[in-house]
Structure formats: structure tokens, C-alpha cells
Design a protein around this motif. Structure first.
Motif, PDB file in Angstrom:
ATOM      1  N   VAL A 115       0.851  -1.183   0.000  1.00 12.59           N
ATOM      2  CA  VAL A 115       0.000   0.000   0.000  1.00 12.59           C
ATOM      3  C   VAL A 115       0.891   1.239   0.000  1.00 12.59           C
ATOM      4  CG1 VAL A 115      -1.821   1.238   1.207  1.00 12.59           C
ATOM      5  CG2 VAL A 115      -1.772  -1.254   1.240  1.00 12.59           C
ATOM      6  N   PRO A 116       0.818   2.115  -0.999  1.00 10.17           N
ATOM      7  CA  PRO A 116       1.686   3.298  -1.007  1.00 10.17           C
ATOM      8  C   PRO A 116       1.289   4.267   0.097  1.00 10.17           C
ATOM      9  CG  PRO A 116       0.087   3.416  -2.800  1.00 10.17           C
ATOM     10  CD  PRO A 116      -0.065   2.053  -2.170  1.00 10.17           C
ATOM     11  N   PRO A 117       2.244   5.013   0.630  1.00  9.16           N
ATOM     12  CA  PRO A 117       1.901   5.991   1.671  1.00  9.16           C
ATOM     13  C   PRO A 117       1.047   7.109   1.102  1.00  9.16           C
ATOM     14  CG  PRO A 117       4.183   6.273   0.949  1.00  9.16           C
ATOM     15  CD  PRO A 117       3.680   5.011   0.300  1.00  9.16           C
ATOM     16  N   PRO A 118       0.348   7.854   1.975  1.00 14.25           N
ATOM     17  CA  PRO A 118      -0.503   8.945   1.472  1.00 14.25           C
ATOM     18  C   PRO A 118       0.278  10.034   0.751  1.00 14.25           C
ATOM     19  CG  PRO A 118      -1.088   8.362   3.738  1.00 14.25           C
ATOM     20  CD  PRO A 118       0.206   7.649   3.421  1.00 14.25           C
ATOM     21  N   THR A 119       1.584  10.178   1.067  1.00 11.83           N
ATOM     22  CA  THR A 119       2.384  11.226   0.433  1.00 11.83           C
ATOM     23  C   THR A 119       3.024  10.777  -0.868  1.00 11.83           C
ATOM     24  OG1 THR A 119       4.272  10.545   1.785  1.00 11.83           O
ATOM     25  CG2 THR A 119       2.872  12.297   2.653  1.00 11.83           C
ATOM     26  N   ALA A 120       2.747   9.564  -1.337  1.00 11.25           N
ATOM     27  CA  ALA A 120       3.347   9.085  -2.583  1.00 11.25           C
ATOM     28  C   ALA A 120       2.806   9.896  -3.754  1.00 11.25           C
ATOM     29  CB  ALA A 120       3.030   7.609  -2.806  1.00 11.25           C
ATOM     30  N   PRO A 121       3.671  10.192  -4.749  1.00 11.47           N
ATOM     31  CA  PRO A 121       3.187  10.979  -5.897  1.00 11.47           C
ATOM     32  C   PRO A 121       2.181  10.189  -6.713  1.00 11.47           C
ATOM     33  CG  PRO A 121       5.417  10.168  -6.289  1.00 11.47           C
ATOM     34  CD  PRO A 121       5.095   9.854  -4.856  1.00 11.47           C
ATOM     35  N   LYS A 122       1.101  10.843  -7.109  1.00 13.89           N
ATOM     36  CA  LYS A 122       0.057  10.196  -7.888  1.00 13.89           C
ATOM     37  C   LYS A 122       0.428  10.218  -9.365  1.00 13.89           C
ATOM     38  CE  LYS A 122      -3.642  11.425  -4.671  1.00 13.89           C
ATOM     39  NZ  LYS A 122      -4.965  12.091  -4.503  1.00 13.89           N
ATOM     40  N   PRO A 123       0.073   9.168 -10.096  1.00  9.08           N
ATOM     41  CA  PRO A 123       0.404   9.157 -11.528  1.00  9.08           C
ATOM     42  C   PRO A 123      -0.366  10.224 -12.283  1.00  9.08           C
ATOM     43  CG  PRO A 123      -1.044   7.324 -10.969  1.00  9.08           C
ATOM     44  CD  PRO A 123      -0.646   7.957  -9.669  1.00  9.08           C
TER      45      PRO A 123
END
Length: 353
Positions: A202-210
Motif C-alpha cells: 500500500v503506497p503511503p498517502p504522500t506518494a506521488p500520484k500518476p
């Protein structure tokens, strides 16, 4: 008859420390001595997990190492069906408790390992191994205050035990050199940070969105396509009041609708694809239209030559002929004689020659 009283329960309630609450649950905590599993409150009181997911997690945590915990295996052990078990496993995987990792064995076979962590948040914090314990330097021996002259001094440490040593004269032992500093142990080496057991899926909430896909555009924009697309978008509010778009939204979405119309899509088909199965509540109608225009763009219609069946290759069949001498049938593109007659004629020619 009077209501039967459970004497064991009454005795257990009497042993509960403090006054009993007038409402709510009353805990009777009896220590376990065998067959028990420690479950943290972060799992038992998880705000985002369903009770089914919590129960499946406790069941998995109580199983020994190496037991199969797939959907079918858990459904055979529990009363829940395969759909509820699969949904609970997805919840646990999204929360980080359950991980599925693909691994390759030395034989080359690829397997899927199921890993369950009872504290997934502890894996995110760095864990340092304990520093090696160095033995402390021995303290210098304190000189005795008084040594009796009648007792012999102890033998030196360098002399082997087997060799007899003469008893030295009774003298006072030398005082230790207190001016020299005690030896300092070497500093411990910096411990390398251990690699985590696994990386959460599960990516963290701060991961950049595509980046979103661009809105489709027609290959050959024409004023007719632009006018028809504008009219279709402006007319959506008659059929679905939620799609009351502003002029800015209409201008931005016109190329996408024009791309659909260029591919000979009927306006009713476009309207049905954009306005059916809406989420409730619909907060961003323009964003929903942009997503559907991009993700559901149909391919161009094939031409008539694309739909035509491929022509089968023609097979040339050699026709039958009748031999002029023996009337035997044989295959040949031209009339004449069969093989046997040709051989007889060849032999007769050689004999005559």
C-alpha cells in the motif's frame, strides 16, 4: 421457582477489583496458562477493519508456522464463505497486516509466500541491533594495608606450576602504578540499518500520484464536430440534472466528445455512457465526464475490407487424361500416353535402333 444463581460467576464477580459499573461490559480476566495468542488493541480495535477481518486476522495469528491460509483453506476452517474471507484478506492486506510476496526457489519454481505481521507499524520504524558488549577493563588491585612477615609471598604468575620455585624472602609487594590511565575500550562499530522484512504494497498517502491520461482529441477537427460536441454536452442537463456544466467545463470537454463523434459513435450512445451508473453523491461532474471520455473511448469502426473474410488459396488439380494406346486413365495437364505405354515405346525405339 427462583432464578438459578451461578455461584462460580458470583464468586468471580466478587473478585473483580473496584466497584462494578452500572452499565457496559464487565471483564472477568482469568490468566491463560496454555494455548493462547497475544493480540494487540491496534488490531482488535482497528477503526478501518470489519469484525470479519479482525476475526480472520486473529485466526491466522493463532495458527502455527507453515499452515495454509489461502481463501479456500480459511473458508474450510471458518463459517464465512469464500467471498467474505477474500474481502477480509483484502482489508488486512490494505492495512499492512497481510502481505503476499512472490519468491523464486533454487530449483527455479516461483511460489507465493503469505506473510502476516502482528505489528505492521513497527516495521516502518528503523530497528537497530544491540551494540556488542565489550568487557570492562580490570580494575588495578588495591595494595593490602599490611602483609604479615611470617607468611611467604605468593608465587609469580610466569612460573609454571610443575616447576618448584624457591620461596622468596618476605617482602612487601610493589605498589601499582596509579599514574598510567586505564585502557580505553575501542568504540563500537556503527551498526548497519537492517533491511525491512518486506515492503508494504500500500503506497503511503504522500506518494506521488500518476499523471492522468490526456483527453482524447479528434484526428481532423472540424467546425461540425465542434458544434455537435458542444450541443451534446450542453444538452446533458436535460436528461441528468447533475450534469449542469459551466461554459468553461464545456469548452474543455468538447475535444473528447468530438473524438467520440469522429469515430461514428451515435450521440445517444455517448449520452448513455456518460450518464449511467453515477456515484452518489456526484461532487465533480466535469472530472467524471473527463475520466469516462478518456477511459471508455471506443476504437474506430473497421472498414469493409477489414471485415471481409480472407480468400482461400486456389488449389490446382491436374485433370484426368485417357491413354491413346491402352485407354488407361492417368493425370496429366495434356493428353498423350500413360507411363507404361511411354516406357514400352522407349524400349521399342532402342531395340529398333
Amino acid at each position: 421457582m427462583d432464578t438459578q444463581q451461578n455461584t462460580a460467576l458470583t464468586r468471580a464477580l466478587a473478585e473483580v477489583p473496584g466497584p462494578l459499573p452500572t452499565s457496559g461490559v464487565i471483564h472477568i480476566a482469568i490468566p491463560h496458562t496454555d494455548r493462547f495468542t497475544i493480540v494487540g488493541n491496534h488490531l482488535a480495535q482497528h477503526p478501518d477493519l470489519s469484525c470479519t477481518a479482525v476475526g480472520i486476522a486473529v485466526r491466522i495469528q493463532s495458527l502455527p508456522q507453515g499452515v495454509e491460509v489461502g481463501i479456500k483453506a480459511l473458508a474450510a476452517r471458518c463459517r464465512e464463505g469464500e467471498k467474505r474471507v477474500a474481502a477480509a484478506l483484502r482489508e488486512l492486506e490494505a492495512s499492512g497486516y497481510l502481505q503476499r510476496v512472490r519468491d523464486r526457489l533454487p530449483s527455479g519454481r516461483v511460489i507465493t509466500r503469505t506473510i502476516f505481521c502482528n505489528q505492521p507499524t513497527a516495521l516502518l520504524s528503523p530497528r537497530h541491533p544491540a551494540a556488542p558488549q565489550h568487557p570492562a577493563a580490570p580494575a588495578p588491585a588495591r595494595a593490602p594495608a599490611e602483609v604479615p612477615t611470617s607468611a611467604p609471598a605468593p608465587a609469580p604468575a610466569q612460573v609454571p606450576i610443575s616447576a618448584p620455585a624457591p620461596a622468596p624472602a618476605p617482602t612487601s609487594p610493589p605498589e601499582p602504578d596509579t599514574s598510567a590511565p586505564p585502557p580505553v575500550p575501542p568504540p563500537p562499530l556503527p551498526a548497519a540499518r537492517p533491511a525491512p522484512l518486506f515492503v508494504p504494497l500500500v503506497p503511503p498517502p504522500t506518494a506521488p500520484k500518476p499523471q492522468p491520461a490526456p483527453l482524447p482529441r479528434p484526428d481532423e477537427p472540424t467546425p461540425e464536430l465542434d458544434r455537435a460536441a458542444t450541443a451534446l454536452l450542453s444538452d446533458l442537463r436535460r436528461h441528468t440534472p447533475q450534469f449542469t456544466l459551466s461554459e468553461t467545463d464545456v469548452r474543455q470537454l468538447v475535444p473528447g466528445v468530438a473524438a467520440w463523434l469522429e469515430r461514428t459513435t451515435h450521440p445517444d450512445t455517448i449520452r448513455h455512457a456518460l450518464t449511467t451508473d453515477l456515484p452518489h453523491p456526484l461532487r465533480h461532474p466535469a472530472k467524471l465526464l473527463r475520466h469516462r471520455l478518456t477511459a471508455q473511448l471506443p476504437p474506430p469502426l473497421p472498414g469493409s475490407h477489414d471485415l471481409a473474410a480472407p480468400a482461400r488459396p486456389r488449389i490446382t488439380v491436374t485433370p484426368f487424361q485417357t491413354c491413346d494406346d491402352c485407354d488407361r486413365a492417368f493425370r496429366s495437364p495434356t493428353p498423350g500416353h500413360c507411363r507404361d505405354c511411354r516406357e514400352h515405346r522407349t524400349e521399342a525405339t532402342r531395340t529398333a535402333a
